[in-house]
Design an enzyme around this catalytic site. Structure first.
Site, mmCIF file in Angstrom:
data_model
loop_
_atom_site.group_PDB
_atom_site.id
_atom_site.type_symbol
_atom_site.label_atom_id
_atom_site.label_comp_id
_atom_site.label_asym_id
_atom_site.label_seq_id
_atom_site.Cartn_x
_atom_site.Cartn_y
_atom_site.Cartn_z
ATOM 1 N N LYS A 71 -43.100 -19.721 19.751
ATOM 2 C CA LYS A 71 -42.395 -20.929 20.189
ATOM 3 C C LYS A 71 -42.586 -21.144 21.692
ATOM 4 O O LYS A 71 -42.895 -22.239 22.145
ATOM 5 C CB LYS A 71 -40.894 -20.818 19.848
ATOM 6 C CG LYS A 71 -40.622 -20.913 18.342
ATOM 7 C CD LYS A 71 -39.176 -20.603 17.973
ATOM 8 C CE LYS A 71 -39.028 -20.590 16.447
ATOM 9 N NZ LYS A 71 -37.689 -20.216 15.975
ATOM 10 N N GLN A 82 -32.151 -17.792 17.930
ATOM 11 C CA GLN A 82 -32.975 -17.275 16.829
ATOM 12 C C GLN A 82 -32.097 -16.507 15.839
ATOM 13 O O GLN A 82 -31.297 -15.657 16.221
ATOM 14 C CB GLN A 82 -34.078 -16.366 17.403
ATOM 15 C CG GLN A 82 -35.103 -15.882 16.396
ATOM 16 C CD GLN A 82 -35.984 -16.988 15.818
ATOM 17 O OE1 GLN A 82 -36.220 -18.013 16.425
ATOM 18 N NE2 GLN A 82 -36.459 -16.773 14.604
ATOM 19 N N ASP A 129 -32.604 -27.187 16.374
ATOM 20 C CA ASP A 129 -32.854 -26.562 15.063
ATOM 21 C C ASP A 129 -32.323 -27.438 13.922
ATOM 22 O O ASP A 129 -32.634 -27.197 12.768
ATOM 23 C CB ASP A 129 -32.143 -25.199 14.999
ATOM 24 C CG ASP A 129 -33.099 -24.031 15.189
ATOM 25 O OD1 ASP A 129 -34.269 -24.153 14.781
ATOM 26 O OD2 ASP A 129 -32.660 -23.000 15.731
HETATM 27 N N1 GUN Z 1 -35.033 -17.755 11.828
HETATM 28 C C1 GUN Z 1 -35.946 -18.068 10.888
HETATM 29 N N2 GUN Z 1 -36.309 -19.372 11.000
HETATM 30 C C2 GUN Z 1 -35.601 -19.880 12.020
HETATM 31 C C3 GUN Z 1 -35.543 -21.173 12.620
HETATM 32 O O1 GUN Z 1 -36.206 -22.136 12.222
HETATM 33 N N3 GUN Z 1 -34.697 -21.285 13.681
HETATM 34 C C4 GUN Z 1 -33.940 -20.254 14.125
HETATM 35 N N4 GUN Z 1 -33.136 -20.481 15.149
HETATM 36 N N5 GUN Z 1 -33.968 -19.054 13.595
HETATM 37 C C5 GUN Z 1 -34.798 -18.867 12.544
#
Ligand code: GUN
Length: 284
Positions: free
Chosen positions: A52, A96, A119
């Site tokens: 990311k 996350q 998100d």
């Molecule tokens: N953990 C697995 N996929 C995601 C996601 O798309 N966003 C976040 N914040 N955590 C995750």
């Protein structure tokens, strides 16, 4: 069989985001800012977070990564979020998941200001997705899958779609998007009885169950469209999806590979959401 090439499509999305950010920067001298918070050192989370951050740099989003210790208190995490909510240079806050058990995940999501929920995890955004409200910030994985369908001109109206997985992040928002596209949706989970009776008649199968090579060729019909959301490691530690690609590929009309399918699309949609929250309220 055609590959739904998430690597290629996500590059196209990133190129367009990059150009838009450059134009805005020339006009107003500002760029979007994203904060990614990671708690503890979960290996998979680390890999996702690093991708990311790297891709933010590629498109011109200023990103900051906070790695908090696994024993950080809920209070400390909430106060960090409060601080970032007030920071005008930050347009997106991503925590996350998964978080350690001593932290209440819904409470943390609730703490993120609605204008920075890149998100799309907040109840208001999921609600807007259900209602088909275009101002919604859509959860990145379902948004990425929808974008793949659009890029390959796959019309979902009247299609029978089976979604395997009922998570708040993927299964539930995915279902809402599909319903809004006019699809007939069946949502299964790991406890569903005779799951192959359902998948065998589906025009589209979307698998987000987190079980390596779960969907086999004899569980799908000829010409089915297969979307694999899984990222697992098999016995030999090799990355594989929830779909047994080898046995499914000859029956499928379209299929996403792992890696290079849904994964890169998810990150591209995060960048897109960050650009969207940056632009909100700026009249650009
Ligand atoms: N953990 C697995 N996929 C995601 C996601 O798309 N966003 C976040 N914040 N955590 C995750």
């Amino acid at each position: 069989m055609k590959i739904l090439d998430g690597k290629k499509v996500s590059q196209k999305v990133r190129d367009s985001i990059k150009n838009e950010i450059l134009e805005i920067k020339e006009k107003i001298g500002k760029v979007p800012g994203l904060v990614v918070i990671q708690v503890g050192d979960n290996v998979a989370s680390k890999i996702y977070v690093n991708s990311k951050i790297k891709q933010c740099a590629e498109v011109g989003i200023k990103s900051t990564n906070y790695i908090l210790p696994a024993d950080v208190t809920e209070e400390e995490l909430l106060s960090k979020i409060e601080e970032l909510n007030k920071d005008e240079t930050i347009h997106g806050i991503l925590v996350q998941l998964p978080l350690p058990n001593h932290i209440d995940t819904p409470k943390v999501i609730e703490a993120i200001h609605i204008s920075k929920d890149v998100d799309g995890f907040k109840p208001e955004n999921l609600g807007k997705v259900v209602l088909g409200d275009e101002s919604a910030l859509i959860s990145c994985t379902p948004a990425g899958i929808l974008r793949l369908f659009q890029e390959y001109k796959i019309d979902l109206e009247g299609k029978d779609v089976v979604v395997i997985g009922r998570s708040n992040i993927v299964g539930k928002p995915m279902t809402a998007l599909l319903i809004n596209e006019g699809a007939t949706v069946t949502i299964c989970n790991s406890k569903t009885k005779e799951i192959s009776e359902k998948t065998k008649t589906a025009d589209v199968v979307i698998v987000a169950i987190g079980s390596a090579n779960f969907l086999k060729g004899d569980m799908v019909k000829d010409g089915a469209i297969i979307i694999d959301v899984g990222i697992n490691r098999n016995e030999s530690n090799k990355i594989c999806g929830d779909v047994d690609f080898e046995s499914v590929k000859d029956k499928a009309s379209y299929i996403t590979p792992v890696p290079g399918g849904v994964g890169p699309m998810t990150i591209a949609m995060l960048l897109n959401n960050t650009l969207k929250t940056f632009k909100n309220g700026k009249n650009i």
